[in-house]
Design a protein around this motif. Structure first.
Motif, PDB file in Angstrom:
ATOM      1  N   TYR A 169     -12.193 -53.704 -16.338  1.00 32.01           N
ATOM      2  CA  TYR A 169     -13.157 -53.986 -15.318  1.00 32.01           C
ATOM      3  C   TYR A 169     -12.500 -54.936 -14.223  1.00 32.01           C
ATOM      4  O   TYR A 169     -11.589 -55.806 -14.679  1.00 32.01           O
ATOM      5  CB  TYR A 169     -14.360 -54.588 -15.529  1.00 32.01           C
ATOM      6  CG  TYR A 169     -15.317 -53.514 -16.193  1.00 32.01           C
ATOM      7  CD1 TYR A 169     -16.005 -52.656 -15.326  1.00 32.01           C
ATOM      8  CD2 TYR A 169     -15.387 -53.436 -17.462  1.00 32.01           C
ATOM      9  CE1 TYR A 169     -16.948 -51.848 -16.220  1.00 32.01           C
ATOM     10  CE2 TYR A 169     -16.053 -52.551 -18.148  1.00 32.01           C
ATOM     11  CZ  TYR A 169     -16.781 -51.727 -17.524  1.00 32.01           C
ATOM     12  OH  TYR A 169     -17.688 -50.787 -18.126  1.00 32.01           O
ATOM     13  N   CYS A 170     -12.412 -55.005 -12.835  1.00 27.95           N
ATOM     14  CA  CYS A 170     -11.761 -55.628 -11.962  1.00 27.95           C
ATOM     15  C   CYS A 170     -12.593 -57.275 -12.163  1.00 27.95           C
ATOM     16  O   CYS A 170     -13.873 -57.248 -12.266  1.00 27.95           O
ATOM     17  CB  CYS A 170     -12.090 -55.139 -10.320  1.00 27.95           C
ATOM     18  SG  CYS A 170     -11.918 -56.354  -9.298  1.00 27.95           S
ATOM     19  N   LYS A 171     -11.503 -58.188 -12.283  1.00 27.77           N
ATOM     20  CA  LYS A 171     -12.316 -59.544 -12.656  1.00 27.77           C
ATOM     21  C   LYS A 171     -12.598 -59.984 -11.121  1.00 27.77           C
ATOM     22  O   LYS A 171     -13.286 -61.216 -11.236  1.00 27.77           O
ATOM     23  CB  LYS A 171     -10.992 -60.489 -13.019  1.00 27.77           C
ATOM     24  CG  LYS A 171     -10.592 -59.822 -14.629  1.00 27.77           C
ATOM     25  CD  LYS A 171      -9.477 -60.576 -15.141  1.00 27.77           C
ATOM     26  CE  LYS A 171      -9.932 -61.975 -15.631  1.00 27.77           C
ATOM     27  NZ  LYS A 171      -8.964 -62.608 -16.240  1.00 27.77           N
ATOM     28  N   ASN A 172     -12.386 -59.509 -10.067  1.00 24.32           N
ATOM     29  CA  ASN A 172     -12.814 -60.233  -8.808  1.00 24.32           C
ATOM     30  C   ASN A 172     -14.363 -59.388  -8.183  1.00 24.32           C
ATOM     31  O   ASN A 172     -15.122 -60.325  -7.819  1.00 24.32           O
ATOM     32  CB  ASN A 172     -11.843 -59.586  -7.768  1.00 24.32           C
ATOM     33  CG  ASN A 172     -12.146 -60.464  -6.451  1.00 24.32           C
ATOM     34  OD1 ASN A 172     -12.423 -61.535  -6.519  1.00 24.32           O
ATOM     35  ND2 ASN A 172     -12.318 -59.666  -5.238  1.00 24.32           N
TER      36      ASN A 172
ATOM     37  N   GLY B  10      -6.454 -57.922 -13.135  1.00 20.92           N
ATOM     38  CA  GLY B  10      -6.230 -59.282 -13.848  1.00 20.92           C
ATOM     39  C   GLY B  10      -6.536 -60.352 -12.962  1.00 20.92           C
ATOM     40  O   GLY B  10      -6.770 -61.405 -13.407  1.00 20.92           O
TER      41      GLY B  10
ATOM     42  N   THR C 125     -11.448 -64.484 -11.128  1.00 22.75           N
ATOM     43  CA  THR C 125     -12.156 -65.314 -12.388  1.00 22.75           C
ATOM     44  C   THR C 125     -13.792 -64.918 -12.366  1.00 22.75           C
ATOM     45  O   THR C 125     -14.465 -65.580 -13.294  1.00 22.75           O
ATOM     46  CB  THR C 125     -12.077 -66.746 -12.226  1.00 22.75           C
ATOM     47  OG1 THR C 125     -12.333 -67.222 -10.851  1.00 22.75           O
ATOM     48  CG2 THR C 125     -10.451 -67.008 -12.515  1.00 22.75           C
TER      49      THR C 125
ATOM     50  N   CYS D 160     -15.792 -60.371 -16.172  1.00 29.01           N
ATOM     51  CA  CYS D 160     -15.093 -60.141 -17.425  1.00 29.01           C
ATOM     52  C   CYS D 160     -14.552 -58.699 -17.360  1.00 29.01           C
ATOM     53  O   CYS D 160     -15.125 -57.675 -16.917  1.00 29.01           O
ATOM     54  CB  CYS D 160     -15.979 -60.111 -18.573  1.00 29.01           C
ATOM     55  SG  CYS D 160     -15.244 -59.513 -20.202  1.00 29.01           S
ATOM     56  N   ALA D 161     -13.076 -58.642 -17.707  1.00 23.79           N
ATOM     57  CA  ALA D 161     -12.089 -57.471 -17.718  1.00 23.79           C
ATOM     58  C   ALA D 161     -12.489 -56.721 -18.682  1.00 23.79           C
ATOM     59  O   ALA D 161     -12.119 -55.431 -18.599  1.00 23.79           O
ATOM     60  CB  ALA D 161     -10.814 -57.748 -17.597  1.00 23.79           C
TER      61      ALA D 161
ATOM     62  N   CYS E 251     -16.060 -64.696 -22.462  1.00 25.17           N
ATOM     63  CA  CYS E 251     -17.251 -63.992 -21.859  1.00 25.17           C
ATOM     64  C   CYS E 251     -18.527 -64.219 -22.761  1.00 25.17           C
ATOM     65  O   CYS E 251     -18.357 -63.861 -24.071  1.00 25.17           O
ATOM     66  CB  CYS E 251     -16.864 -62.480 -21.762  1.00 25.17           C
ATOM     67  SG  CYS E 251     -18.088 -61.454 -21.261  1.00 25.17           S
TER      68      CYS E 251
ATOM     69  N   THR F 179     -11.373 -65.252 -21.438  1.00 25.06           N
ATOM     70  CA  THR F 179     -11.301 -64.808 -20.153  1.00 25.06           C
ATOM     71  C   THR F 179      -9.847 -65.547 -19.661  1.00 25.06           C
ATOM     72  O   THR F 179      -9.935 -65.681 -18.456  1.00 25.06           O
ATOM     73  CB  THR F 179     -12.373 -65.338 -19.568  1.00 25.06           C
ATOM     74  OG1 THR F 179     -12.510 -66.878 -19.449  1.00 25.06           O
ATOM     75  CG2 THR F 179     -13.866 -64.596 -19.673  1.00 25.06           C
TER      76      THR F 179
ATOM     77  N   LYS G  80      -6.871 -66.985 -18.123  1.00 26.00           N
ATOM     78  CA  LYS G  80      -5.877 -66.199 -17.400  1.00 26.00           C
ATOM     79  C   LYS G  80      -4.462 -66.609 -17.567  1.00 26.00           C
ATOM     80  O   LYS G  80      -3.466 -66.007 -17.321  1.00 26.00           O
ATOM     81  CB  LYS G  80      -6.272 -66.482 -15.803  1.00 26.00           C
ATOM     82  CG  LYS G  80      -5.766 -65.473 -14.733  1.00 26.00           C
ATOM     83  CD  LYS G  80      -6.288 -65.972 -13.391  1.00 26.00           C
ATOM     84  CE  LYS G  80      -5.292 -65.150 -12.590  1.00 26.00           C
ATOM     85  NZ  LYS G  80      -4.769 -65.959 -11.513  1.00 26.00           N
TER      86      LYS G  80
END
Ligand SMILES: [Zn+2]
Ligand SMILES: [Zn+2]
Length: 127
Positions: free
Chosen positions: A2-5, A25, A28, A31-32, A45, A52, A54
């Protein structure tokens, strides 16, 4: 993934989120792994338990100390670049080291960047 943004669903090989345009990636907020919103500054998460952090992703999943040591001792032949998936940078360093020892200097710059959290993994760049 999933998009983290923005939390939109993405394919694993997708480089950029089609919904918000942010790089895979990056961000923040979500959750990806499960796409649920994250608590601010949460290391894990709360919905699925996946880390999470980075920082790890930025160094190709490697720990900062490990990567700094590899870079310091083997950086002149681009070993740290190969480990982080930056083949072009690695090959460029080998060539530069054998020709002019410039690769050693580039490796030292990488070493400092890793230690100061400034290192950005980019497989498309040469140095
Ligand atoms: Zn997005
Ligand atoms: Zn999750």
């Amino acid at each position: 993934m999933y998009c983290k943004n923005c939390g939109a669903e993405m394919n694993d090989n997708q480089a950029i989120c089609l919904k918000c345009g942010v790089k895979a990636g990056e961000g923040t907020l979500f959750c990806a792994n499960c796409g649920k919103p994250l608590q601010e500054n949460a290391d894990v998460c709360l919905s699925c338990g996946v880390s999470t952090k980075k920082k790890n992703q930025e160094l190709g999943g490697y720990d900062k100390t490990t990567m700094a040591l590899i870079c310091f001792f083997l950086g002149g032949i681009g070993v740290h670049n190969f480990l982080m998936g930056e083949t072009k940078k690695g090959i460029f360093k080998i060539v530069m080291t054998f020709c002019f020892c410039i690769g050693c200097i580039l490796a030292l710059i990488d070493f400092v960047r890793i230690l100061t959290d400034k290192y950005v993994v980019d497989p498309d760049k040469l140095f």
